[in-house]
Design a protein around this motif. Structure first.
Motif, PDB file in Angstrom:
ATOM      1  N   HIS A  80       0.821  -1.174   0.031  1.00 57.01           N
ATOM      2  CA  HIS A  80       0.077   0.043  -0.057  1.00 57.01           C
ATOM      3  C   HIS A  80       1.040   1.176  -0.109  1.00 57.01           C
ATOM      4  CE1 HIS A  80      -3.394  -2.253   0.938  1.00 57.01           C
ATOM      5  NE2 HIS A  80      -3.015  -2.715   1.927  1.00 57.01           N
ATOM      6  N   VAL A  81       0.518   2.193  -0.921  1.00 54.68           N
ATOM      7  CA  VAL A  81       1.462   3.479  -1.162  1.00 54.68           C
ATOM      8  C   VAL A  81       0.302   4.711  -0.756  1.00 54.68           C
ATOM      9  CG1 VAL A  81       2.928   4.883  -2.403  1.00 54.68           C
ATOM     10  CG2 VAL A  81       3.066   2.132  -2.694  1.00 54.68           C
ATOM     11  N   ILE A  82       0.818   5.417  -0.155  1.00 54.54           N
ATOM     12  CA  ILE A  82       0.114   6.782   0.366  1.00 54.54           C
ATOM     13  C   ILE A  82       1.009   7.842  -0.238  1.00 54.54           C
ATOM     14  CG2 ILE A  82      -1.073   8.254   1.947  1.00 54.54           C
ATOM     15  CD1 ILE A  82      -1.345   5.543   3.637  1.00 54.54           C
ATOM     16  N   PRO A  83       0.854   8.295  -1.458  1.00 56.74           N
ATOM     17  CA  PRO A  83       1.927   9.259  -1.814  1.00 56.74           C
ATOM     18  C   PRO A  83       1.290  10.625  -1.106  1.00 56.74           C
ATOM     19  CG  PRO A  83       0.929   8.290  -3.752  1.00 56.74           C
ATOM     20  CD  PRO A  83       0.322   7.701  -2.548  1.00 56.74           C
ATOM     21  N   GLY A  84       2.361  11.659  -0.951  1.00 50.97           N
ATOM     22  CA  GLY A  84       1.804  12.850  -0.229  1.00 50.97           C
ATOM     23  C   GLY A  84       1.196  13.884  -1.240  1.00 50.97           C
ATOM     24  N   ALA A  86      -0.777  12.567  -4.309  1.00 51.18           N
ATOM     25  CA  ALA A  86      -1.500  11.720  -5.289  1.00 51.18           C
ATOM     26  C   ALA A  86      -2.577  10.819  -4.552  1.00 51.18           C
ATOM     27  CB  ALA A  86      -0.770  10.882  -6.131  1.00 51.18           C
ATOM     28  N   GLU A  87      -3.571  10.118  -5.212  1.00 46.42           N
ATOM     29  CA  GLU A  87      -4.174   9.285  -4.612  1.00 46.42           C
ATOM     30  C   GLU A  87      -3.437   7.858  -3.997  1.00 46.42           C
ATOM     31  OE1 GLU A  87      -7.586   9.120  -3.772  1.00 46.42           O
ATOM     32  OE2 GLU A  87      -7.357  11.563  -4.297  1.00 46.42           O
ATOM     33  N   PRO A  88      -3.881   7.405  -2.992  1.00 48.11           N
ATOM     34  CA  PRO A  88      -3.291   6.196  -2.866  1.00 48.11           C
ATOM     35  C   PRO A  88      -3.510   5.014  -3.413  1.00 48.11           C
ATOM     36  CG  PRO A  88      -4.549   7.002  -0.534  1.00 48.11           C
ATOM     37  CD  PRO A  88      -4.615   7.900  -1.697  1.00 48.11           C
ATOM     38  N   TRP A  89      -2.589   4.003  -3.669  1.00 48.27           N
ATOM     39  CA  TRP A  89      -2.639   3.037  -4.443  1.00 48.27           C
ATOM     40  C   TRP A  89      -2.316   1.688  -3.696  1.00 48.27           C
ATOM     41  CZ3 TRP A  89       1.787   0.545  -6.361  1.00 48.27           C
ATOM     42  CH2 TRP A  89       2.884   1.477  -6.254  1.00 48.27           C
ATOM     43  N   SER A  90      -2.527   0.495  -4.205  1.00 48.00           N
ATOM     44  CA  SER A  90      -2.032  -0.720  -3.872  1.00 48.00           C
ATOM     45  C   SER A  90      -1.670  -1.590  -5.048  1.00 48.00           C
ATOM     46  CB  SER A  90      -3.339  -1.596  -3.042  1.00 48.00           C
ATOM     47  OG  SER A  90      -3.546  -0.692  -2.007  1.00 48.00           O
ATOM     48  N   GLN A  91      -0.696  -2.697  -4.485  1.00 43.93           N
ATOM     49  CA  GLN A  91      -0.207  -3.513  -5.675  1.00 43.93           C
ATOM     50  C   GLN A  91      -0.525  -4.941  -4.887  1.00 43.93           C
ATOM     51  OE1 GLN A  91       0.339  -3.745  -8.879  1.00 43.93           O
ATOM     52  NE2 GLN A  91       0.271  -5.856  -8.564  1.00 43.93           N
ATOM     53  N   VAL A 110      11.233   2.498  -4.472  1.00 43.07           N
ATOM     54  CA  VAL A 110      12.017   3.407  -3.947  1.00 43.07           C
ATOM     55  C   VAL A 110      12.951   4.100  -4.716  1.00 43.07           C
ATOM     56  CG1 VAL A 110      13.899   3.291  -2.148  1.00 43.07           C
ATOM     57  CG2 VAL A 110      12.113   1.867  -1.788  1.00 43.07           C
ATOM     58  N   ALA A 111      13.655   3.726  -5.712  1.00 43.07           N
ATOM     59  CA  ALA A 111      14.434   4.423  -6.399  1.00 43.07           C
ATOM     60  C   ALA A 111      13.805   5.699  -7.224  1.00 43.07           C
ATOM     61  CB  ALA A 111      15.247   3.596  -7.623  1.00 43.07           C
ATOM     62  N   ASN A 112      12.640   5.458  -7.405  1.00 44.01           N
ATOM     63  CA  ASN A 112      11.715   6.366  -8.387  1.00 44.01           C
ATOM     64  C   ASN A 112      10.780   7.245  -7.426  1.00 44.01           C
ATOM     65  OD1 ASN A 112      12.455   5.763 -11.259  1.00 44.01           O
ATOM     66  ND2 ASN A 112      11.852   3.815 -10.195  1.00 44.01           N
ATOM     67  N   SER A 113      11.162   7.263  -6.003  1.00 44.40           N
ATOM     68  CA  SER A 113      10.530   8.136  -5.282  1.00 44.40           C
ATOM     69  C   SER A 113      11.508   8.943  -4.608  1.00 44.40           C
ATOM     70  CB  SER A 113       9.733   7.138  -4.141  1.00 44.40           C
ATOM     71  OG  SER A 113       9.021   6.457  -4.807  1.00 44.40           O
ATOM     72  N   PRO A 114      11.491  10.356  -4.972  1.00 50.46           N
ATOM     73  CA  PRO A 114      12.533  11.329  -4.418  1.00 50.46           C
ATOM     74  C   PRO A 114      12.233  11.539  -3.020  1.00 50.46           C
ATOM     75  CG  PRO A 114      11.012  12.297  -5.838  1.00 50.46           C
ATOM     76  CD  PRO A 114      10.792  11.039  -6.219  1.00 50.46           C
ATOM     77  N   VAL A 115      13.330  11.736  -2.309  1.00 51.43           N
ATOM     78  CA  VAL A 115      12.952  12.151  -0.773  1.00 51.43           C
ATOM     79  C   VAL A 115      12.732  13.774  -0.688  1.00 51.43           C
ATOM     80  CG1 VAL A 115      14.190  12.307   1.391  1.00 51.43           C
ATOM     81  CG2 VAL A 115      14.640  10.239  -0.093  1.00 51.43           C
ATOM     82  N   LEU A 116      11.745  14.108  -0.107  1.00 54.39           N
ATOM     83  CA  LEU A 116      11.338  15.438  -0.071  1.00 54.39           C
ATOM     84  C   LEU A 116      11.746  16.203   1.156  1.00 54.39           C
ATOM     85  CD1 LEU A 116       7.405  14.989  -0.504  1.00 54.39           C
ATOM     86  CD2 LEU A 116       9.223  15.548  -2.164  1.00 54.39           C
ATOM     87  N   ARG A 117      12.465  17.179   1.158  1.00 52.20           N
ATOM     88  CA  ARG A 117      13.070  17.921   2.033  1.00 52.20           C
ATOM     89  C   ARG A 117      12.379  19.237   2.567  1.00 52.20           C
ATOM     90  NH1 ARG A 117      18.806  15.266   2.200  1.00 52.20           N
ATOM     91  NH2 ARG A 117      18.388  13.807   0.868  1.00 52.20           N
TER      92      ARG A 117
END
Length: 117
Positions: A80-84, A86-91, A110-117
């Motif tokens: 389950h992914v809860i982007p900050g 966008a809409e949550p999604w699941s796989q 993980v590689a395609n989800s940049p760390v927000l600072r």
């Protein structure tokens, strides 16, 4: 005006003989090793199910080999992914999915989800 001819790139055909294709063996090691190396919180249950949460709390990964509800839906891995922004999604992945495949999916996430600072 003459334009030079260019050749299309050669097509590479991977060798198939002697290849050992991945198959689900029921082990969670590759995924749990990856998540542990990334600093995720990992908690096991007495039923041998495993739940993991990303350090920022935006991604949940469940390995559910003993969850009857998951089995009825043919699920062993649940993400389950809860982007900050966008809409949550699941796989989900079924019992035949190799853990290496799930680990590859999570590595790409993980590689395609940049760390927000």
């Amino acid at each position: 005006m003459n334009t030079p001819l260019t050749r299309p790139p050669a097509r590479l055909a991977p060798a198939v003989e002697g290849r050992r294709w991945l198959s689900g063996d029921g082990a969670a090691g590759p995924v749990l090793d990856l998540l542990d190396s990334l600093g995720w919180r990992i908690v096991g249950t007495p039923e041998t199910n495993v739940h993991a949460m990303s350090p920022d709390g935006h991604v949940y990964v469940g390995w559910l080999p003993e969850d009857p509800t998951a089995w009825k839906r043919n699920i062993v891995w649940q993400v389950h992914v809860i982007p900050g922004d966008a809409e949550p999604w699941s796989q989900s992945f079924g019992p035949g999915t190799p853990a290496e495949t799930v680990a590859g999916f999570l590595s790409a996430l993980v590689a395609n989800s940049p760390v927000l600072r």
